[in-house]
Design a protein around this motif. Structure first.
Motif, short mmCIF file in Angstrom:
data_model
loop_
_atom_site.label_atom_id
_atom_site.label_comp_id
_atom_site.label_asym_id
_atom_site.label_seq_id
_atom_site.Cartn_x
_atom_site.Cartn_y
_atom_site.Cartn_z
N ASP A 138 98.84 -30.71 -21.40
CA ASP A 138 98.70 -31.52 -22.61
C ASP A 138 97.28 -32.04 -22.78
OD1 ASP A 138 101.40 -31.07 -22.98
OD2 ASP A 138 102.02 -33.06 -22.25
N ASP A 139 96.69 -32.49 -21.68
CA ASP A 139 95.32 -33.02 -21.75
C ASP A 139 94.33 -31.93 -22.14
OD1 ASP A 139 96.20 -35.53 -21.05
OD2 ASP A 139 95.58 -35.39 -18.95
N ILE A 140 94.51 -30.75 -21.55
CA ILE A 140 93.61 -29.64 -21.88
C ILE A 140 93.75 -29.25 -23.35
CG2 ILE A 140 93.22 -27.17 -21.47
CD1 ILE A 140 93.79 -27.76 -18.49
N ALA A 141 94.99 -29.23 -23.83
CA ALA A 141 95.22 -28.90 -25.24
C ALA A 141 94.56 -29.93 -26.15
CB ALA A 141 96.72 -28.83 -25.52
N ARG A 142 94.67 -31.20 -25.80
CA ARG A 142 94.07 -32.26 -26.63
C ARG A 142 92.55 -32.15 -26.64
NH1 ARG A 142 94.07 -38.75 -25.36
NH2 ARG A 142 93.04 -39.40 -27.30
N VAL A 143 91.97 -31.92 -25.47
CA VAL A 143 90.52 -31.80 -25.37
C VAL A 143 90.03 -30.55 -26.11
CG1 VAL A 143 88.63 -31.36 -23.76
CG2 VAL A 143 90.32 -33.14 -23.25
N SER A 144 90.75 -29.46 -25.97
CA SER A 144 90.35 -28.21 -26.63
C SER A 144 90.43 -28.31 -28.14
CB SER A 144 91.23 -27.06 -26.13
OG SER A 144 91.07 -26.87 -24.74
N ALA A 151 92.19 -29.89 -4.75
CA ALA A 151 91.17 -30.94 -4.79
C ALA A 151 89.91 -30.43 -5.47
CB ALA A 151 90.86 -31.41 -3.37
N LYS A 152 89.54 -29.19 -5.18
CA LYS A 152 88.36 -28.60 -5.82
C LYS A 152 88.59 -28.39 -7.32
CE LYS A 152 87.56 -26.03 -1.55
NZ LYS A 152 87.50 -24.68 -0.95
N HIS A 153 89.77 -27.91 -7.67
CA HIS A 153 90.08 -27.71 -9.09
C HIS A 153 90.01 -29.04 -9.86
CE1 HIS A 153 91.07 -23.49 -9.25
NE2 HIS A 153 91.99 -23.60 -8.30
N LEU A 154 90.53 -30.09 -9.24
CA LEU A 154 90.51 -31.39 -9.93
C LEU A 154 89.08 -31.89 -10.11
CD1 LEU A 154 93.57 -33.25 -8.34
CD2 LEU A 154 93.45 -32.02 -10.50
N TRP A 155 88.24 -31.64 -9.12
CA TRP A 155 86.83 -32.02 -9.29
C TRP A 155 86.20 -31.22 -10.42
CZ3 TRP A 155 83.73 -35.84 -8.31
CH2 TRP A 155 82.35 -35.66 -8.48
N ASP A 156 86.47 -29.93 -10.45
CA ASP A 156 85.91 -29.08 -11.50
C ASP A 156 86.47 -29.44 -12.88
OD1 ASP A 156 84.43 -27.72 -9.60
OD2 ASP A 156 85.88 -26.07 -9.41
N ALA A 157 87.64 -30.08 -12.89
CA ALA A 157 88.27 -30.46 -14.16
C ALA A 157 87.81 -31.83 -14.64
CB ALA A 157 89.79 -30.45 -14.00
N SER A 158 86.84 -32.44 -13.96
CA SER A 158 86.39 -33.78 -14.34
C SER A 158 85.91 -33.87 -15.79
CB SER A 158 85.30 -34.28 -13.39
OG SER A 158 84.22 -33.38 -13.31
N PRO A 159 85.35 -32.80 -16.39
CA PRO A 159 84.99 -32.90 -17.81
C PRO A 159 86.18 -33.21 -18.72
CG PRO A 159 83.86 -31.04 -16.82
CD PRO A 159 84.84 -31.54 -15.80
N ILE A 160 87.39 -32.81 -18.30
CA ILE A 160 88.58 -33.12 -19.09
C ILE A 160 88.80 -34.63 -19.12
CG2 ILE A 160 91.07 -32.79 -19.29
CD1 ILE A 160 90.67 -30.14 -17.74
N GLY A 161 88.74 -35.25 -17.93
CA GLY A 161 88.92 -36.69 -17.86
C GLY A 161 87.87 -37.45 -18.64
N TYR A 162 86.62 -36.98 -18.56
CA TYR A 162 85.57 -37.68 -19.29
C TYR A 162 85.75 -37.51 -20.79
CZ TYR A 162 81.20 -39.91 -20.40
OH TYR A 162 80.27 -40.78 -20.90
N ALA A 163 86.20 -36.34 -21.21
CA ALA A 163 86.43 -36.11 -22.64
C ALA A 163 87.54 -37.01 -23.16
CB ALA A 163 86.78 -34.64 -22.88
N LEU A 164 88.59 -37.19 -22.37
CA LEU A 164 89.67 -38.10 -22.78
C LEU A 164 89.16 -39.53 -22.87
CD1 LEU A 164 92.55 -36.63 -20.60
CD2 LEU A 164 92.30 -36.43 -23.09
N TYR A 165 88.30 -39.90 -21.92
CA TYR A 165 87.67 -41.23 -21.96
C TYR A 165 86.85 -41.38 -23.23
CZ TYR A 165 84.14 -44.78 -20.81
OH TYR A 165 83.29 -45.85 -20.84
N ALA A 166 86.09 -40.35 -23.59
CA ALA A 166 85.26 -40.40 -24.79
C ALA A 166 86.12 -40.52 -26.04
CB ALA A 166 84.39 -39.15 -24.87
N LEU A 167 87.25 -39.84 -26.06
CA LEU A 167 88.15 -39.96 -27.20
C LEU A 167 88.76 -41.36 -27.30
CD1 LEU A 167 89.98 -36.50 -27.03
CD2 LEU A 167 88.21 -37.22 -28.66
N THR A 168 88.92 -41.99 -26.14
CA THR A 168 89.47 -43.36 -26.12
C THR A 168 88.44 -44.36 -26.63
OG1 THR A 168 90.94 -42.87 -24.27
CG2 THR A 168 90.42 -45.19 -24.67
N THR A 169 87.20 -44.26 -26.14
CA THR A 169 86.17 -45.22 -26.55
C THR A 169 85.67 -44.94 -27.96
OG1 THR A 169 84.29 -43.94 -25.70
CG2 THR A 169 85.42 -45.43 -24.16
N GLY A 170 85.59 -43.65 -28.31
CA GLY A 170 85.04 -43.27 -29.61
C GLY A 170 83.55 -43.48 -29.72
N ALA A 171 82.91 -43.86 -28.60
CA ALA A 171 81.47 -44.13 -28.62
C ALA A 171 80.69 -42.84 -28.79
CB ALA A 171 81.05 -44.84 -27.34
#
Length: 299
Positions: free
Chosen positions: A159-165, A264-284
Motif C-alpha cells: 500500500d505504501d509503495i502504491a501511494r508513493v508511486s 534488513a537490507k531491503h528495508l534500508w534500501d526502501a528508506s526512500p519510501i518512508g521519507y516520501a510518506l513523511y514528505a506527504l505528511t508534512t507537505g513541506a
C-alpha cells in the motif's frame, strides 16, 4: 516553537520550572524537537515539542508502548522514558542515564559520539533487540499496542509503495526492485515481534564504557517485522556488523529466520519510501523535493 526559551516557558506552564542557562537542542527527530534543561536541583529534563499537529495524535499509543516495554527492558538495566507531562504541545520527563550515540547540529550536520562500526556495539545491540523482541504479540495486544501479522506487514508495504508511486515519479530500477522484494517469500517473517521501529544511535543512550543505558522515542513502536530494528545497523555499519548483531541476537534467544539479514537490507534500501510518506505528511516543499530526488535520482 523554535527557541529554548519557548520550550522552557511551555514546560513551566505544565509544572517543571527549568533554566535556559545550560539548555541544549537536539534536532535529530523528524517528529519532535528535543530540548534538554535542568531544574533548580540540577536534575536534567527532556522536553519533546511536536513539530506538527498530527504527531500529538500518537501520544496515547506511545504511552501504552512505554508501559509495556519498561519492565522488560529494565531486566537488562535499560531505561525508557517515564513521562511526567503529556499534553498535545509537550512531553516532559526526567532525563535517562547516558548520552545518545548520535546528535544533529542546528544546521542538520551529524555528530557521532560512538563508533557505529564498533563490534562491541553490535553485540550489545543484538542482546538488546533479543530482549525487546521477546515480548509476544499476545502480550502487546493485551496492552493495547498495535499488532501487525506478517501478511499485514507485507500488505502495508504494498500500500505504501502504491501511494508513493502515485504521488511521485519513481525510477524504473526502484520500481522493479520493490516488485521483486514484495514477491520474495523468503524475506518475510512467519511471525512478527514487538519492535521499536527506529533503533539507531540517535535513540540509543550509552554510558562512558559503551554500555547501553536507555532507548528513546518509541513513537513508531508496534508488533511488526523484526528486520525493521536491524536495518539501520546495516545502513550505518555494513554487512559484517549486521552479521555480528544477528549472531549476538540469536545467542540471546532471538529467532533468526533465513531471510532476516536480506530483509534488513531491503528495508534500508526502501528508506526512500518512508521519507516520501513523511514528505506527504508534512507537505513541506523541501521535504517533497528531497523525496523526489531519492525516488528518481538523476545519476
Amino acid at each position: 516553537m523554535s527557541t529554548i526559551a519557548d520550550a522552557i516557558a511551555l514546560a513551566a506552564a505544565h509544572g517543571p520550572h527549568l533554566s535556559a542557562q545550560d539548555a541544549t537542542v537536539n534536532e535529530a527527530g523528524l517528529d519532535y524537537r528535543v530540548v534538554m534543561a535542568s531544574d533548580a536541583t540540577g536534575r536534567r529534563w527532556v522536553l519533546r515539542v511536536p513539530r506538527r499537529a498530527d504527531v500529538s495524535e500518537g501520544m496515547a499509543a506511545e504511552t501504552r508502548v512505554l508501559d509495556l516495554v519498561a519492565p522488560v527492558m529494565a531486566e537488562d538495566s535499560v531505561a525508557v522514558p517515564d513521562w511526567q507531562v503529556r499534553s498535545p504541545e509537550l512531553i516532559a520527563y526526567p532525563a535517562l542515564p547516558g548520552a545518545p550515540g548520535l546528535t544533529l547540529t542546528d544546521t542538520g550536520e551529524i555528530t557521532w559520539h560512538m563508533d557505529p562500526v564498533s563490534p562491541d556495539y553490535a553485540v550489545r545491540l543484538g542482546r538488546l533487540l533479543a530482549r525487546l523482541h521477546s515480548i509476544t504479540p499476545e502480550q502487546a495486544e493485551v496492552a493495547g499496542v498495535e499488532v501487525r501479522t506478517s501478511a499485514q506487514v507485507r500488505q502495508a508495504w504494498r500500500d505504501d509503495i502504491a501511494r508513493v508511486s502515485e504521488a511521485f515519479t519513481v525510477s524504473p530500477a526502484l520500481t522493479e526492485a520493490w516488485r521483486a522484494w514484495l514477491e520474495d517469500d523468503t524475506c518475510w517473517p512467519e511471525r512478527t515481534v514487538m519492535t521499536h521501529g527506529e533503533i539507531y544511535p540517535a535513540h540509543v543512550l550509552f554510558d562512558e564504557e559503551g554500555t547501553i543505558t536507555g532507548v528513546l522515542d518509541w513513537t513508531t513502536a508496534r508488533v511488526d517485522d523484526p528486520a525493521r530494528d536491524l536495518s539501520a545497523q546495516y545502513g550505518a555499519a555494513g554487512e559484517q556488523m549486521l552479521q555480528a548483531t544477528l549472531s549476538a541476537y540469536e545467542q540471546a534467544g532471538g529467532d533468526v529466520h533465513p531471510g532476516l539479514a536480506a530483509q534488513a537490507k531491503h528495508l534500508w534500501d526502501a528508506s526512500p519510501i518512508g521519507y516520501a510518506l513523511y514528505a506527504l505528511t508534512t507537505g513541506a516543499e523541501t521535504d517533497v523535493a528531497t523525496a523526489a530526488v531519492m525516488l528518481n535520482p538523476k545519476d
